[in-house]
Design a protein around this motif. Sequence first.
Motif, PDB file in Angstrom:
ATOM      1  N   ALA A 147       0.849  -1.299   0.060  1.00 15.40           N
ATOM      2  CA  ALA A 147      -0.064  -0.047   0.158  1.00 15.40           C
ATOM      3  C   ALA A 147       0.942   1.130  -0.061  1.00 15.40           C
ATOM      4  O   ALA A 147       0.683   2.162  -0.707  1.00 15.40           O
ATOM      5  CB  ALA A 147      -0.743   0.077   1.290  1.00 15.40           C
ATOM      6  N   ASP A 148       2.066   1.202   0.643  1.00 19.03           N
ATOM      7  CA  ASP A 148       2.857   2.362   0.906  1.00 19.03           C
ATOM      8  C   ASP A 148       3.812   2.218  -0.461  1.00 19.03           C
ATOM      9  O   ASP A 148       4.904   3.193  -0.419  1.00 19.03           O
ATOM     10  CB  ASP A 148       3.699   2.556   2.007  1.00 19.03           C
ATOM     11  CG  ASP A 148       2.553   3.089   3.215  1.00 19.03           C
ATOM     12  OD1 ASP A 148       1.566   3.414   3.004  1.00 19.03           O
ATOM     13  OD2 ASP A 148       2.959   2.810   4.354  1.00 19.03           O
ATOM     14  N   ARG A 180       9.052   7.520   5.372  1.00 17.57           N
ATOM     15  CA  ARG A 180       8.444   6.560   4.438  1.00 17.57           C
ATOM     16  C   ARG A 180       7.592   7.152   3.418  1.00 17.57           C
ATOM     17  O   ARG A 180       6.990   6.502   2.693  1.00 17.57           O
ATOM     18  CB  ARG A 180       7.555   6.039   5.526  1.00 17.57           C
ATOM     19  CG  ARG A 180       8.084   5.053   6.623  1.00 17.57           C
ATOM     20  CD  ARG A 180       7.192   4.296   7.534  1.00 17.57           C
ATOM     21  NE  ARG A 180       6.149   3.550   7.017  1.00 17.57           N
ATOM     22  CZ  ARG A 180       6.218   2.139   6.804  1.00 17.57           C
ATOM     23  NH1 ARG A 180       7.323   1.538   7.462  1.00 17.57           N
ATOM     24  NH2 ARG A 180       5.293   1.500   5.966  1.00 17.57           N
ATOM     25  N   THR A 181       7.580   8.401   3.557  1.00 15.37           N
ATOM     26  CA  THR A 181       6.823   9.441   2.047  1.00 15.37           C
ATOM     27  C   THR A 181       7.830   9.345   0.997  1.00 15.37           C
ATOM     28  O   THR A 181       8.960   9.167   1.274  1.00 15.37           O
ATOM     29  CB  THR A 181       6.404  10.439   2.786  1.00 15.37           C
ATOM     30  OG1 THR A 181       7.657  11.239   3.141  1.00 15.37           O
ATOM     31  CG2 THR A 181       5.498  10.429   3.760  1.00 15.37           C
ATOM     32  N   LEU A 207      -2.469   3.208  -8.100  1.00 12.74           N
ATOM     33  CA  LEU A 207      -1.025   2.713  -8.186  1.00 12.74           C
ATOM     34  C   LEU A 207      -0.961   1.107  -7.953  1.00 12.74           C
ATOM     35  O   LEU A 207      -0.311   0.602  -8.687  1.00 12.74           O
ATOM     36  CB  LEU A 207      -0.349   3.474  -6.809  1.00 12.74           C
ATOM     37  CG  LEU A 207      -0.512   4.829  -6.740  1.00 12.74           C
ATOM     38  CD1 LEU A 207      -0.004   5.431  -5.489  1.00 12.74           C
ATOM     39  CD2 LEU A 207       0.365   5.402  -7.981  1.00 12.74           C
ATOM     40  N   ALA A 219       3.238  15.670   3.619  1.00  6.72           N
ATOM     41  CA  ALA A 219       3.091  14.224   3.063  1.00  6.72           C
ATOM     42  C   ALA A 219       2.879  13.185   4.037  1.00  6.72           C
ATOM     43  O   ALA A 219       3.530  13.573   5.068  1.00  6.72           O
ATOM     44  CB  ALA A 219       4.310  14.282   2.083  1.00  6.72           C
ATOM     45  N   VAL A 220       1.930  12.231   3.340  1.00  3.34           N
ATOM     46  CA  VAL A 220       2.024  11.002   4.399  1.00  3.34           C
ATOM     47  C   VAL A 220       2.136   9.934   3.443  1.00  3.34           C
ATOM     48  O   VAL A 220       2.314   9.728   2.129  1.00  3.34           O
ATOM     49  CB  VAL A 220       0.445  10.871   5.071  1.00  3.34           C
ATOM     50  CG1 VAL A 220       0.296  12.311   5.908  1.00  3.34           C
ATOM     51  CG2 VAL A 220      -0.430  11.038   4.049  1.00  3.34           C
ATOM     52  N   PRO A 221       2.566   8.711   4.241  1.00  3.70           N
ATOM     53  CA  PRO A 221       2.906   7.496   3.461  1.00  3.70           C
ATOM     54  C   PRO A 221       1.742   7.349   2.528  1.00  3.70           C
ATOM     55  O   PRO A 221       0.494   7.545   3.129  1.00  3.70           O
ATOM     56  CB  PRO A 221       2.855   6.413   4.466  1.00  3.70           C
ATOM     57  CG  PRO A 221       3.591   7.139   5.698  1.00  3.70           C
ATOM     58  CD  PRO A 221       2.718   8.528   5.379  1.00  3.70           C
ATOM     59  N   ARG A 222       1.824   6.774   1.284  1.00  3.32           N
ATOM     60  CA  ARG A 222       0.666   6.717   0.621  1.00  3.32           C
ATOM     61  C   ARG A 222      -0.636   6.210   0.802  1.00  3.32           C
ATOM     62  O   ARG A 222      -1.725   6.664   0.911  1.00  3.32           O
ATOM     63  CB  ARG A 222       1.125   5.864  -0.832  1.00  3.32           C
ATOM     64  CG  ARG A 222       1.985   6.668  -1.683  1.00  3.32           C
ATOM     65  CD  ARG A 222       2.819   5.710  -2.690  1.00  3.32           C
ATOM     66  NE  ARG A 222       3.218   6.339  -3.773  1.00  3.32           N
ATOM     67  CZ  ARG A 222       4.186   6.188  -4.549  1.00  3.32           C
ATOM     68  NH1 ARG A 222       4.989   4.967  -3.964  1.00  3.32           N
ATOM     69  NH2 ARG A 222       4.553   6.767  -5.533  1.00  3.32           N
ATOM     70  N   SER A 223      -0.383   5.072   1.853  1.00  2.00           N
ATOM     71  CA  SER A 223      -1.569   4.445   2.362  1.00  2.00           C
ATOM     72  C   SER A 223      -2.577   5.330   3.377  1.00  2.00           C
ATOM     73  O   SER A 223      -3.492   4.887   3.700  1.00  2.00           O
ATOM     74  CB  SER A 223      -1.445   3.066   3.064  1.00  2.00           C
ATOM     75  OG  SER A 223      -0.543   3.326   4.091  1.00  2.00           O
ATOM     76  N   ALA A 270      -0.537  10.736  -6.173  1.00  2.00           N
ATOM     77  CA  ALA A 270       0.452   9.586  -6.354  1.00  2.00           C
ATOM     78  C   ALA A 270       1.352   9.852  -5.326  1.00  2.00           C
ATOM     79  O   ALA A 270       2.095   8.825  -5.026  1.00  2.00           O
ATOM     80  CB  ALA A 270       0.938   9.861  -7.820  1.00  2.00           C
ATOM     81  N   ASP A 271       1.714  11.210  -4.634  1.00  2.00           N
ATOM     82  CA  ASP A 271       2.827  11.220  -3.762  1.00  2.00           C
ATOM     83  C   ASP A 271       2.455  11.176  -2.257  1.00  2.00           C
ATOM     84  O   ASP A 271       3.578  11.242  -1.501  1.00  2.00           O
ATOM     85  CB  ASP A 271       3.411  12.455  -4.157  1.00  2.00           C
ATOM     86  CG  ASP A 271       4.275  12.625  -5.474  1.00  2.00           C
ATOM     87  OD1 ASP A 271       4.945  11.443  -5.778  1.00  2.00           O
ATOM     88  OD2 ASP A 271       4.122  13.518  -6.035  1.00  2.00           O
ATOM     89  N   GLY A 311       3.275   9.169  10.252  1.00  2.46           N
ATOM     90  CA  GLY A 311       4.750   8.771   9.653  1.00  2.46           C
ATOM     91  C   GLY A 311       5.036   9.592   8.444  1.00  2.46           C
ATOM     92  O   GLY A 311       5.834   9.320   7.527  1.00  2.46           O
ATOM     93  N   GLY A 312       4.397  10.813   8.282  1.00  2.55           N
ATOM     94  CA  GLY A 312       4.668  11.563   7.376  1.00  2.55           C
ATOM     95  C   GLY A 312       5.554  12.677   7.623  1.00  2.55           C
ATOM     96  O   GLY A 312       6.389  12.630   8.537  1.00  2.55           O
TER      97      GLY A 312
END
Lengths: 516, 516
Positions: free
Chosen positions: A95-96, A174-175, B234, B332-336, B363-364, B423-424
């Motif tokens: 997912a990430d 992690r981004t 994605l 920004a944060v992890p995609r999930s 997407a980012d 985690g961003g």
Amino acid sequence: MRAATSAGSVSQDPADLTAARADRSGWPSPAPPAVVVRAVGVDDVRAVLRLAHEYRVPVVPRGAGTGLAGGAVAGPGELVLSLERMNRIRELSPADMIAVVEPGVRAAELDQAAAAHGLRYAPDPASHDISTLGGNIATNAGGLRCAKYGVTREAVLGLDVVLPGGELLRTGRRTVKGVTGYDLTALLVGSEGTLGVVVAAALRLQPIPPGQPATVAAYFRDAHAAAAAAGAVLAAGVTPALLELLDARFLAALDAWRGTDLRARGQALLLAQTDGSGAEADADRLAAAIREHATVVEISTDPASADELLAARRLALPAIERLGRPLIEDVAVPRSRLAEMVEAIARIGERHNVVVATLAHAADGNLHPIFVVDPAEAAGAGAGAGQGGAELGGAALDPGAPQVPEAVWRAADEVFTTALEMGGTLTGEHGVGLLKRRWVAAELGDGSVDLQRRLRAVFDPRGILNRGKVLPDPAAITDITDATSIADTAGVVNGAAPEGAAATADTAAAPGAAAV
Amino acid sequence: MRAATSAGSVSQDPADLTAARADRSGWPSPAPPAVVVRAVGVDDVRAVLRLAHEYRVPVVPRGAGTGLAGGAVAGPGELVLSLERMNRIRELSPADMIAVVEPGVRAAELDQAAAAHGLRYAPDPASHDISTLGGNIATNAGGLRCAKYGVTREAVLGLDVVLPGGELLRTGRRTVKGVTGYDLTALLVGSEGTLGVVVAAALRLQPIPPGQPATVAAYFRDAHAAAAAAGAVLAAGVTPALLELLDARFLAALDAWRGTDLRARGQALLLAQTDGSGAEADADRLAAAIREHATVVEISTDPASADELLAARRLALPAIERLGRPLIEDVAVPRSRLAEMVEAIARIGERHNVVVATLAHAADGNLHPIFVVDPAEAAGAGAGAGQGGAELGGAALDPGAPQVPEAVWRAADEVFTTALEMGGTLTGEHGVGLLKRRWVAAELGDGSVDLQRRLRAVFDPRGILNRGKVLPDPAAITDITDATSIADTAGVVNGAAPEGAAATADTAAAPGAAAV
């Protein structure tokens, strides 16, 4: 250290110590290091670096020992900190689209694990089966598909790094994007183990491109024409996933080995692959761009016949190894100078009467001149190797191998100098290590070298980490005159070795062929 | 300084000084700087930094003044070093696929110049018409197509940088790959003018993808569903060239302004573009992946109707600006976590009773919450702004604008904290500047901040460059107690002003709307 490294192991087995003298550069150390410590966890690394900092013990971080520039070779009085057993993929998050790995994981292992989720780890150094991700990060390794998908630096989102003294530094995140503070992650990638020891990395994964790639094999009358064709590919607006050039020496070696007749089609080969939904259309565009330069052009979208076309690249190094011991070099030039550099390398080889075969990641202007040391010649040479060139002399692959003839080093010197004159670089993806220190100032300038020394001192004020690597004149980095003596290094660690740990005898050097 | 900056100009025109107090962050300095020096060449920059270093005059490097984090705002006693007039494209080499530019060139200008050769400059911050490449490099700017084609860092191959003291440092190279020494180029990219002043950059160009892009506009019942759909894109293995999310506030603002009825189709919009030879096939895959989440999906491969679909994104900020003054944030944060963060931002806005609209580079995982300060409300607020929050209070866009209500800053604080908890990161592409210093240690940790301070001191031992920006607690960076006093700064420069130079009155702040 006993408690802290209880899960790790400490070895003074002669086989371990001897293995740590060499990598795949042909640049072994003059004598074995004092001790090898194999870390199995972050605490081991912290304990070792805390003690090493305190007692000023020089430390050489080491992965699989597959480096090509001497970056992981260890000598007298040094402590080898092996990360090979820290080899877990800690996390793989589809997912990430990231993975968190320990440094001893192989790139190919991660790539395979990611494939189960339709993802991949894009950087694919040709050594990806045998080299570790820690080593890939240390050298900012490139690979075949990096012109399109990025080198290691672009794939590293964050790092856990142990600094001399034992402090744990977390960099990045992690981004995918993030700009808080300085980019310490990028500074550490490619720093060849001189700033800190990577104990974990958050790596970006990418989707596997849909569909089948299309493969183009084109032959040319000479390597110059093939290099010109590579330029035509880029000028046509095609970004191939792979664009590899092999010169006539490679084709001859392949023909001799495999009974093929590649040279009937041309004297140089350009292998290209396009991928994604537009793979076929792009391959057609690519073929159209190079057809006028080529003698033969073959296209395949079928996996089996594509594999056949790619066999030449895959088997190129084994084929050359049949001729003698390969010394693999690595320079890069601006894209427009590729053809010129290919020619210059051939001329330099002739002038010095040494066998040199060239392959290139042609889309990057990254060339690998491969000097072939004839076994007979190599055995008889070397008398002068240890004399004139303390920097250049030395044997290869294993410490007991025959020395490299002076003519080869002179030719290599000329290759490096020529690359710099063309506005290029000493190393596109293998690193400086020990091998190229003497040319570093010529590329970077004294001011930059001095600045880099001062940056290094911020991370490692006592100069214990991989000292003498990367930057010229290590004495200038820090005062190490009061470092623990050679005898002391062994003593300090010996006294702390956990019971039964010293018998471990597996070698840190990975099996398999050298790879570029 | 007279001789060295003879071609440049020195201004103490009140209009120049006032303009340099602000950028587009809503964070002006409390009073104007002492002087503005406009460099027209490298020698000007060297002369200024030599003198500034000698006399410990604080220097604020500045481009177009379009920053969103206060990184280029200048206050009392400071010397503003404007690079806007160093605006030549020095070289554009299609064969090497690079350009060498001065820092004052706009990204869009370079992109247009490259287009004549079938090439482009990939990073495309939404501000590319108004921001300078020097500023883009200082912040490691992202952009709409960076998820596929890389952020600024990936496009910068080498830099010429003037260090405090006037020394010229060259980093990197003209080659695509290169790993000699530490990656100073990457360290400088994103350093927000605190390590050196960029006077030239070698930038990578890329081929314009062949064919027409395909554009997809999909509407959803809410922003959460749109964010989930971005994840599905994605997961389907599609790497879109652009994937932008707009929430209901944006759609409402667009409808109100343009008389459209976007909200009849859904309460959130996801705009995607695929490109290259497989653009249509990829658009179909993309549409298939999101269809189950969407209320309406529209696809276009025709430039005119694609442009119509993209109008919503292009006009999003102007539409919001009609509601009030926008304060543009950037996390920004992890995609999930994208969907979760979109929801969190909306909840935070409600809780603090402030208007916040969210757009995202989906997407980012990079979100731009835009706080809208109602002009009436803003005019009446601000009584407490300068009190409780020395860090947070302040006006925006121009120094005379009304203050930002405390509720907005409290909401912003919660947005930052929430991003970090996920985690961003505090900033995906705008930088820390002054605005986010107080949260930096929470993201990086004290150890990293301390290390970064020491790295900064290697470049700038006297702490004259953009002091107080990026890292918290500037006093800890260096002892600046013996710095030239405010009165002195003006005096030093004044005495050296070339005749007739002080009358220049053009403003450093660029015209046009703020952009993300």
